[in-house]
Design a protein around this motif. Structure first.
Motif, PDB file in Angstrom:
ATOM      1  N   LEU A  66      -2.718   5.950   0.494  1.00  0.00           N
ATOM      2  CA  LEU A  66      -2.994   6.821  -0.745  1.00  0.00           C
ATOM      3  C   LEU A  66      -3.469   5.875  -1.758  1.00  0.00           C
ATOM      4  O   LEU A  66      -3.915   6.274  -2.774  1.00  0.00           O
ATOM      5  CB  LEU A  66      -1.700   7.423  -0.978  1.00  0.00           C
ATOM      6  N   THR A  67      -3.428   4.491  -1.489  1.00  0.00           N
ATOM      7  CA  THR A  67      -4.018   3.620  -2.285  1.00  0.00           C
ATOM      8  C   THR A  67      -4.700   2.374  -1.647  1.00  0.00           C
ATOM      9  O   THR A  67      -4.268   2.425  -0.427  1.00  0.00           O
ATOM     10  CB  THR A  67      -2.841   3.127  -3.412  1.00  0.00           C
ATOM     11  N   GLU A  68      -5.637   1.884  -2.241  1.00  0.00           N
ATOM     12  CA  GLU A  68      -5.977   0.621  -1.503  1.00  0.00           C
ATOM     13  C   GLU A  68      -4.740  -0.538  -1.532  1.00  0.00           C
ATOM     14  O   GLU A  68      -4.170  -0.525  -2.233  1.00  0.00           O
ATOM     15  CB  GLU A  68      -7.336  -0.027  -2.432  1.00  0.00           C
ATOM     16  N   PRO A  69      -5.003  -1.676  -0.595  1.00  0.00           N
ATOM     17  CA  PRO A  69      -4.074  -2.476  -0.563  1.00  0.00           C
ATOM     18  C   PRO A  69      -4.067  -3.295  -1.800  1.00  0.00           C
ATOM     19  O   PRO A  69      -5.225  -3.359  -2.196  1.00  0.00           O
ATOM     20  CB  PRO A  69      -4.344  -3.460   0.796  1.00  0.00           C
ATOM     21  N   PHE A  70      -2.905  -3.638  -2.179  1.00  0.00           N
ATOM     22  CA  PHE A  70      -2.834  -4.472  -3.457  1.00  0.00           C
ATOM     23  C   PHE A  70      -2.189  -5.742  -3.205  1.00  0.00           C
ATOM     24  O   PHE A  70      -1.126  -6.018  -2.353  1.00  0.00           O
ATOM     25  CB  PHE A  70      -2.296  -3.700  -4.401  1.00  0.00           C
ATOM     26  N   GLY A 117      -0.321  -7.845   8.820  1.00  0.00           N
ATOM     27  CA  GLY A 117      -1.005  -6.697   8.283  1.00  0.00           C
ATOM     28  C   GLY A 117      -0.825  -5.537   9.687  1.00  0.00           C
ATOM     29  O   GLY A 117      -0.670  -5.906  10.757  1.00  0.00           O
ATOM     30  N   PRO A 118      -1.009  -4.272   9.070  1.00  0.00           N
ATOM     31  CA  PRO A 118      -0.905  -2.974  10.229  1.00  0.00           C
ATOM     32  C   PRO A 118      -1.895  -3.143  11.303  1.00  0.00           C
ATOM     33  O   PRO A 118      -1.658  -2.580  12.331  1.00  0.00           O
ATOM     34  CB  PRO A 118      -1.129  -1.862   9.280  1.00  0.00           C
ATOM     35  N   GLN A 119      -3.016  -3.786  11.079  1.00  0.00           N
ATOM     36  CA  GLN A 119      -4.228  -3.783  11.973  1.00  0.00           C
ATOM     37  C   GLN A 119      -3.734  -5.154  12.959  1.00  0.00           C
ATOM     38  O   GLN A 119      -4.587  -5.178  14.046  1.00  0.00           O
ATOM     39  CB  GLN A 119      -5.445  -3.780  11.182  1.00  0.00           C
ATOM     40  N   GLU A 120      -2.816  -5.936  12.596  1.00  0.00           N
ATOM     41  CA  GLU A 120      -2.824  -7.127  13.529  1.00  0.00           C
ATOM     42  C   GLU A 120      -1.936  -6.815  14.539  1.00  0.00           C
ATOM     43  O   GLU A 120      -0.948  -6.201  14.562  1.00  0.00           O
ATOM     44  CB  GLU A 120      -2.155  -8.257  12.569  1.00  0.00           C
ATOM     45  N   LEU A 152       3.568  11.014  -1.314  1.00  0.00           N
ATOM     46  CA  LEU A 152       3.964   9.602  -1.233  1.00  0.00           C
ATOM     47  C   LEU A 152       5.465   9.468  -0.661  1.00  0.00           C
ATOM     48  O   LEU A 152       6.379  10.038  -1.084  1.00  0.00           O
ATOM     49  CB  LEU A 152       4.340   9.047  -2.684  1.00  0.00           C
ATOM     50  N   ASP A 153       5.445   8.825   0.614  1.00  0.00           N
ATOM     51  CA  ASP A 153       6.844   8.706   1.204  1.00  0.00           C
ATOM     52  C   ASP A 153       7.101   7.364   1.273  1.00  0.00           C
ATOM     53  O   ASP A 153       8.485   7.070   1.376  1.00  0.00           O
ATOM     54  CB  ASP A 153       6.169   9.023   2.582  1.00  0.00           C
ATOM     55  N   ALA A 154       6.226   6.311   1.203  1.00  0.00           N
ATOM     56  CA  ALA A 154       6.748   5.060   1.202  1.00  0.00           C
ATOM     57  C   ALA A 154       5.763   3.895   0.624  1.00  0.00           C
ATOM     58  O   ALA A 154       4.492   4.504   0.442  1.00  0.00           O
ATOM     59  CB  ALA A 154       7.274   4.575   2.575  1.00  0.00           C
ATOM     60  N   LEU A 155       6.138   2.921   0.442  1.00  0.00           N
ATOM     61  CA  LEU A 155       5.320   1.710   0.238  1.00  0.00           C
ATOM     62  C   LEU A 155       5.314   0.709   1.082  1.00  0.00           C
ATOM     63  O   LEU A 155       6.476   0.405   1.823  1.00  0.00           O
ATOM     64  CB  LEU A 155       5.752   0.898  -1.046  1.00  0.00           C
ATOM     65  N   MET A 190       1.044  -1.196  -0.007  1.00  0.00           N
ATOM     66  CA  MET A 190      -0.002   0.074  -0.144  1.00  0.00           C
ATOM     67  C   MET A 190       0.999   1.072  -0.036  1.00  0.00           C
ATOM     68  O   MET A 190       1.807   1.159   0.520  1.00  0.00           O
ATOM     69  CB  MET A 190      -0.986  -0.203   1.276  1.00  0.00           C
ATOM     70  N   ALA A 191       0.468   2.266  -0.792  1.00  0.00           N
ATOM     71  CA  ALA A 191       1.283   3.312  -0.598  1.00  0.00           C
ATOM     72  C   ALA A 191       0.784   4.360   0.492  1.00  0.00           C
ATOM     73  O   ALA A 191      -0.534   4.381   0.661  1.00  0.00           O
ATOM     74  CB  ALA A 191       0.885   4.349  -2.165  1.00  0.00           C
ATOM     75  N   VAL A 192       1.790   4.802   1.143  1.00  0.00           N
ATOM     76  CA  VAL A 192       1.418   5.769   2.520  1.00  0.00           C
ATOM     77  C   VAL A 192       1.933   7.107   2.252  1.00  0.00           C
ATOM     78  O   VAL A 192       3.123   7.225   1.876  1.00  0.00           O
ATOM     79  CB  VAL A 192       1.674   4.979   3.703  1.00  0.00           C
TER      80      VAL A 192
END
Length: 841
Positions: free
Chosen positions: A368-372, A426-429, A406-409, A307-309
């Motif tokens: 900035l994007t949906e997870p892919f 994942g980030p929420q885990e 865009l700072d990172a993937l 995901m782009a963040v």
């Protein structure tokens, strides 16, 4: 015939004293005198040789020169280290330990050298021996704690405390064994838990391996304590070196492993599985299903997501975000970026990604994007594993969902243990894994843009690289050597687009670039830090100028040549900061100052020279200390025989949140080299702390609870590597409940040695809860009025916390007494509840 027997038949004969050897005694005496004379002349190598001769010829003298011998050994070792004679250095320590095998000080010192050279297991062994000889030896204990963080990384505790993860692995292994996988190899066994799961599930044969000597020995202890030492064979080696039948008697039917990092492939799982399929595992089931015995792997595969963040915290650790640092314009610096690069081209000098726990980043992050889905991999398909590195680069187009920089993937994965059990990072885990971060050199994305990302595995590292953006039908290519930073509020998108396209062909912007550590980039972006130093240095130089002028006026009627010379000479400033630092340049910019920098790397020196030139600082006002020193042991010496330092800048706090080792010794030496009115920066450090309840810190510090892990007795063995201080802590995002206000714990005065103390007791009133941790941080005073805090969210420093071995149940209104102790640079804290009259009744 005379009796030739040497045995005395009657009585006991007194043993004759050994006849004195005058030649030998003379040699011992003269060598001892020579050793002492060489020591006075600082000829440490010759002095060490003389001491060896004396102690070998006359062991009776061992206790007499021991302190001098230690001192000589340590000074000679420093010289050998400085010129790269590492083998000679260790030979000297081996000779010393032959003479003094039970000398905890020499053992500890050798351990320090071993640790610096990267021999962590061996270093830990020496520290442990020193502690066995003297359990209250603080230097050895501190060193053992430091090396423990390397040998048994903190995620081991989190992993063993993760009951959900453990149960899923156990279920997957149990199911595989029940289906016929009765010979098992555990690769990277760690504590041995997965191998024991296999044995408990009924596997006939279980083998395990680990490259780390520490983890191998730990696994042996754990397996033995659980009654399986005769049924699980553990090898201290890499699986890549294992052979059949040399190391294991035949191929196994199941490989279990968890050699995955945040970027999935970073611990070498691909290479180890390819080797296992070719040499250690039974072949997989063929397409006709004819084989009676087949091999398989747990985990069976993985799916990688990205995901782009946008994230300011990531940004400031990987690229320069300011145009000015401490009044210095950074325009001429060239491109400065971290050692982490998301370039699709492998580069041994750079890391493909770093790691962060996104949920704990200060300031958060914006998707900035949906997870892919970036990649799918089947660990049970050897052809797929072998073809991974040669896969064609996959280009993906990601619709941008939010406007942002865009700072990172950010990357995570789902680990498929089998058809039913899986683990997500994942980030929420809430797991023991962080997320992999692929930083980018920033570009403003807008809705309706499409971000083009390339995914490859050219060197069996997963590499993700943002290469371009599609906007209004045009393709804007990114270039890490071009600054594509635009204000989000630009009212003219057409002008922005034209500017971006123009930059792609503007080769004049592709300046020299310099790579820095992530912490060094964050330091450059720490505005308050540099501004405070700039103000404090200007204030000191101004005071010294006034003092010099007053002295000159006072001697107008009787001119003093020394005063006149002093007023004409520049003020000397030495910056001994660790790593890349602009403080010497900031000092030189004050005028009438000659600053010395301890920056060693040529590329970084070039950056300082460019900045000096562009900021109109003469070359004569900046010098590189190591370039001008003939003797590398001359650190913190005077710039010349008749001059003293006006200011010495010490780097006092490590990025991880601890006081630097031997800080007080360095400060003591620095004070002796200051001119009258000169200063050490900083002059004082005040330590603050707070009482908190935090389950998170407990889980990251030791295996918790009384229940065995999956029924296995593991905690007592791995908890030997529990350390009392948790480092690299971000207090602003720590999951905790605050039980008190912040309180001053300790003061380190670097300018006034008599003002310091070694012990202090602090009483703190607290709220009710379970007191488990005491986070602490520092206010760093450059002078009485100017300070910076390591607690600031813009700080390049992290915080640390003392983790109590036995958490305390406290009630509202209780007083907790903290016993704060300083030994050299190490702060320790003990806590106990102070009884009130009501409690005593």
């Amino acid at each position: 015939m005379p009796n030739t027997s040497t045995r005395q038949k009657h009585g006991r004969r007194t043993r004759r004293r050994r006849r004195a050897d005058p030649v030998r005694n003379e040699l011992v005496s003269s060598s001892l005198e020579s050793a002492q004379q060489c020591l006075l002349n600082q000829d440490y190598g010759t002095a060490f040789a003389h001491y060896l001769l004396v102690l070998n010829l006359a062991p009776v003298f061992k206790d007499f020169p021991r302190e001098s011998f230690r001192f000589t050994l340590f000074k000679w070792a420093e010289e050998l280290d400085s010129v790269g004679r590492i083998q000679d250095l260790f030979d000297c320590y081996e000779q010393a330990l032959e003479l003094f095998p039970s000398d905890e000080v020499i053992l500890n010192s050798m351990g320090e050298h071993l640790f610096r050279m990267g021999f962590r297991d061996e270093a830990a062994d020496h520290f442990h021996k020193a502690l066995k000889l003297r359990s209250d030896y603080p230097e050895a204990r501190e060193n053992f704690y430091r090396v423990a963080n390397w040998l048994v990384e903190r995620w081991h505790f989190l992993m063993l405390n993760d009951h959900g993860r453990n149960q899923k692995y156990q279920q997957a292994i149990q199911k595989a064994v029940q289906k016929g996988c009765n010979t098992v190899l555990d690769i990277g066994t760690g504590t041995g838990i997965l191998g024991m799961c296999a044995k408990k599930a009924g596997a006939a044969e279980v083998y395990a391996c680990d490259l780390s000597k520490t983890m191998y020995e730990l696994a042996c202890e754990v397996v033995s304590a659980n009654g399986m030492d005769g049924s699980i064979r553990i090898l201290h080696m890499k699986s890549l070196e294992m052979e059949v039948p040399k190391d294991i008697p035949h191929r196994v039917s199941l490989v279990v492993t968890e050699t995955v990092d945040a970027g999935l492939f970073g611990e070498g799982i691909i290479e180890s599985l390819i080797h296992a399929w070719h040499h250690l595992l039974l072949p997989p089931k063929n397409e006709y299903g004819e084989q009676s015995a087949t091999g398989r792997v747990i985990p069976a595969g993985a799916t990688v997501f990205g995901m782009a963040v946008e994230c300011a915290e990531i940004r400031r650790h990987h690229r320069l975000c300011v145009t000015e640092v401490g009044s210095l314009s950074m325009a001429a610096a060239g491109e400065l970026h971290s050692l982490v690069s998301c370039s699709s081209e492998p580069d041994d000098s750079m890391e493909p990604y770093t790691t962060e726990r996104l949920s704990r980043l200060p300031g958060g992050y914006k998707p900035l994007t949906e997870p892919f889905t970036a990649l799918n991999i089947d660990f049970n398909n050897v052809q797929e594993l072998e073809g991974l590195s040669s896969r064609e680069v996959q280009e993906m187009r990601l619709p941008v969902t939010q406007q942002g920089e865009l700072d990172a993937l950010a990357v995570w994965f789902q680990l498929h243990l089998d058809e039913e059990n899986s683990l997500s990072t994942g980030p929420q885990e809430d797991t023991c894994w962080e997320q992999a971060i692929y930083p980018f050199h920033s570009f403003v994305l807008k809705p309706q843009d499409e971000l083009i990302v390339e995914v490859s595995c050219r060197d069996t590292y997963l590499r993700l690289c943002s290469v371009a953006v599609l906007r209004d039908g045009l393709k804007i290519h990114f270039d890490r050597h071009v600054d594509l930073q635009y204000p989000i509020s630009n009212p003219n998108p057409e002008a922005e687009l034209c500017s971006a396209l123009a930059l792609q062909t503007d080769q004049s912007r592709a300046k020299d670039f310099c790579m820095l550590e992530c912490s060094e980039m964050a330091l450059l972006n720490h505005h308050d830090y540099h501004q405070s130093f700039c103000t404090a240095l200007a204030k000191l130089i101004s005071q010294l100028k006034v003092k010099c002028q007053n002295q000159a006026r006072g001697s107008a009627f009787q001119p003093d040549p020394a005063v006149s010379t002093r007023c004409r000479s520049p003020f000397y400033v030495l910056d001994v900061s660790e790593g890349f630092s602009l403080l010497s340049l900031i000092a030189a910019s004050q005028g009438h100052v000659k600053a010395f920098s301890t920056v060693e790397k040529k590329k970084q020196q070039e950056v300082l020279k460019r900045l000096a030139h562009s900021n109109n600082i003469s070359e004569q006002h900046l010098e590189f200390w190591f370039n001008s020193m003939e003797d590398e042991q001359g650190m913190l010496q005077r710039p010349s025989t008749e001059k003293l330092w006006s200011a010495i800048i010490l780097d006092c706090v490590e990025t991880c949140g601890l006081i630097r080792q031997k800080l007080m010794e360095k400060a003591s030496l620095a004070r002796s080299l200051l001119e009258e009115g000169g200063r050490i920066f900083p002059g004082k450090i005040v330590v603050y702390g707070m009482l908190v309840e935090s389950e998170t810190l407990l889980l990251e510090s030791a295996v918790q609870g009384q229940e065995p892990t999956l029924g296995f007795n593991i905690a007592p063995f791995i908890n030997q590597f529990t350390v009392p201080v948790h480092v690299f802590l971000d207090f602003s995002t720590l999951a905790c409940r605050r039980l008190s206000e912040s309180v001053e714990l300790f003061v380190l005065d670097l300018m006034e040695t008599n003002a310091n103390y070694t012990n202090r007791e602090v009483k703190v009133s607290c709220a009710s809860g379970l007191l488990s941790d005491i986070p602490f941080w520092y206010h760093i005073y450059l002078d009485e009025e100017i300070s910076v805090s390591t607690l600031s969210q813009t700080s390049h420093w992290k915080q640390a916390a003392v983790v109590l071995q036995q958490p305390l149940e406290v009630r509202a209104g209780d007083w907790v007494r903290l016993a704060v102790k300083l030994h050299k640079s190490t702060i320790s804290i003990l806590a106990h509840i102070e009884s009130t009259p009501q409690q005593m009744e």
